[in-house]
Design a protein around this motif. Structure first.
Motif, PDB file in Angstrom:
ATOM      1  N   VAL A  81      34.072  15.928  33.132  1.00 29.49           N
ATOM      2  CA  VAL A  81      33.430  17.223  33.338  1.00 29.49           C
ATOM      3  C   VAL A  81      33.081  17.778  31.963  1.00 29.49           C
ATOM      4  O   VAL A  81      33.970  18.043  31.141  1.00 29.49           O
ATOM      5  N   ALA A  98      36.460  21.770  41.455  1.00 29.55           N
ATOM      6  CA  ALA A  98      36.003  20.388  41.294  1.00 29.55           C
ATOM      7  C   ALA A  98      37.189  19.431  41.213  1.00 29.55           C
ATOM      8  O   ALA A  98      37.201  18.376  41.871  1.00 29.55           O
ATOM      9  N   LEU A 137      30.072  15.002  35.612  1.00 27.21           N
ATOM     10  CA  LEU A 137      29.635  16.320  36.064  1.00 27.21           C
ATOM     11  C   LEU A 137      29.349  17.121  34.806  1.00 27.21           C
ATOM     12  O   LEU A 137      30.264  17.375  34.016  1.00 27.21           O
ATOM     13  N   VAL A 164      25.813  14.350  37.896  1.00 23.99           N
ATOM     14  CA  VAL A 164      25.409  15.572  38.598  1.00 23.99           C
ATOM     15  C   VAL A 164      25.430  16.697  37.575  1.00 23.99           C
ATOM     16  O   VAL A 164      26.415  16.865  36.846  1.00 23.99           O
ATOM     17  N   LEU A 166      25.380  20.725  36.411  1.00 27.86           N
ATOM     18  CA  LEU A 166      25.747  22.082  36.794  1.00 27.86           C
ATOM     19  C   LEU A 166      24.749  23.053  36.174  1.00 27.86           C
ATOM     20  O   LEU A 166      24.348  22.878  35.012  1.00 27.86           O
ATOM     21  N   ALA A 327      29.426  20.928  43.731  1.00 27.39           N
ATOM     22  CA  ALA A 327      29.045  19.886  42.769  1.00 27.39           C
ATOM     23  C   ALA A 327      29.945  18.664  42.887  1.00 27.39           C
ATOM     24  O   ALA A 327      29.473  17.516  42.828  1.00 27.39           O
ATOM     25  N   ALA A 328      31.243  18.888  43.067  1.00 26.46           N
ATOM     26  CA  ALA A 328      32.169  17.764  43.211  1.00 26.46           C
ATOM     27  C   ALA A 328      31.879  16.980  44.480  1.00 26.46           C
ATOM     28  O   ALA A 328      31.950  15.741  44.493  1.00 26.46           O
ATOM     29  N   MET A 331      29.033  14.748  43.823  1.00 28.98           N
ATOM     30  CA  MET A 331      29.461  13.580  43.063  1.00 28.98           C
ATOM     31  C   MET A 331      30.141  12.557  43.961  1.00 28.98           C
ATOM     32  O   MET A 331      29.881  11.340  43.869  1.00 28.98           O
TER      33      MET A 331
END
Length: 355
Positions: A81, A98, A137, A164, A166, A327-328, A331
């Protein structure tokens, strides 16, 4: 002597290596493997279950078996992350949500901070190419500007690391899935809200080097235009990451004082880029003898704890969905071989005392 399922497992691990463990790569079906290696379906099924337990594949009922992105014999299942600032007031909640999703799927989380610096972002991405992770992420650095690091994001994807974004993707990276706020819609809603409350001269403060700033500005001025209100360029001020650093680390808020003295003019309301700026703008207004909201209304984005911290609670847009969780989940979908698309999260307005 190795059993039949162990021999098949070795062959499938080698197949995953040849494909660089590319997340989403689909293995042959149980029937195809059974026919190719002249093994029973039960033996094939046992082999696939073993690879799934090792974290190398994900099995989807009715669809097949897909590579997770982890190569045989490599580091543990881990998601990187990357964020701009670890101490940003919204990041802890994003990381918590996440990490919770990732841990439920058997992944640990490694956190990196760029301080919104292009060179630091590049160092981190190069490290992730040398020390592969299962997924990335990322909050890109200075996303309002063309990124010289787009090549590294593309290289990570080419070697099978799902990405992905953010908040927003930089230029040239729009094809990578992103989870962001509906910033245009949020800016429009705040502009319309102030216009409907009778304000006719409206100013704004926005961040220039992150994509959210121009998007929120665009929504706000579009709302003023549609309401038939004047658009006065001098009333809209911009600040960047260095201005933010001086404000937070050195308590140097000269750009806010300059906004009041030379930019705001006769405006009776200000749309702020986020709660961080709104909170400090209200302090600056009060120190200058301006009342909030009687003289100047202040509205912003994020509806964070800062809205309740000062002498005047702040009217602010709140996230309807939890960005870190969304978002997680995106993923995890990529790791399972699913088609994933960008998502833009809606806001809801929380009216408090500032306007």
């Amino acid at each position: 002597m190795a059993t039949k399922y162990q021999l098949l497992a070795d062959r499938l691990r080698e197949e995953l290596r040849r494909n660089s463990g590319q997340a989403g790569y689909k293995l042959p079906t149980e029937q195809e493997l059974s026919r190719k290696y002249q093994l029973s379906r039960q033996t094939v099924r046992h082999t696939l279950r073993l690879l799934e337990e090792e974290g190398l594949i994900r099995r989807r009922q009715g669809s097949g078996s897909y590579a997770t992105g982890l190569l045989p014999g490599t580091a543990p299942r881990q998601i990187a992350v990357v964020t701009s600032f670890l101490d940003d007031y919204v990041f802890p909640a994003i990381l918590h949500d996440a990490s919770d999703v990732f841990s439920q799927q058997g992944y640990s989380t490694a956190v990196y901070a760029t301080k919104n610096c292009i060179s630091a972002e590049r160092e981190i991405l190069l490290r992730l190419l040398e020390e592969p992770v299962s997924g990335l992420l990322a909050e890109g650095a200075k996303t309002a500007l063309p990124s010289p690091n787009a090549d590294l994001y593309q290289r990570l994807r080419q070697v099978g690391t799902p990405v992905v974004f953010l908040y927003g993707a930089g230029a040239g990276l729009e094809q990578i899935p992103c989870v962001a706020d509906d910033n245009y819609g949020g800016g429009y809603r705040l502009g319309r809200y102030l216009a409907d409350r009778g304000h006719r001269e409206i100013a704004g403060i926005f961040k220039s080097d992150d994509i959210q700033g121009p998007q929120r500005y665009h929504g706000a001025v579009s709302a003023l235009r549609d309401a038939g209100l004047p658009l006065r360029d001098r009333c809209f001020s911009w600040y960047d990451t260095e201005d933010r650093r001086r404000l937070l680390e050195e308590q140097d808020g000269r750009f806010l004082a300059d906004f009041l003295q030379t930019r705001m003019g006769d405006a009776t309301a200000v749309i702020c880029y986020n709660d961080e700026i709104a909170y400090r703008l209200i302090q600056t207004l009060l120190e200058a003898g301006r009342r909030v909201p009687e003289d100047v209304a202040v509205v912003s984005f994020d509806s964070s704890y800062l809205c309740q911290l000062g002498p005047v609670s702040i009217t602010s847009l709140s996230h309807r969905s939890r960005m870190g969780r969304v978002a997680a989940e995106q993923m995890v979908g990529l790791l399972r071989g699913e088609a994933v698309h960008s998502r833009f999260l809606e806001w809801e307005l929380v009216v408090r005392n500032s306007g």
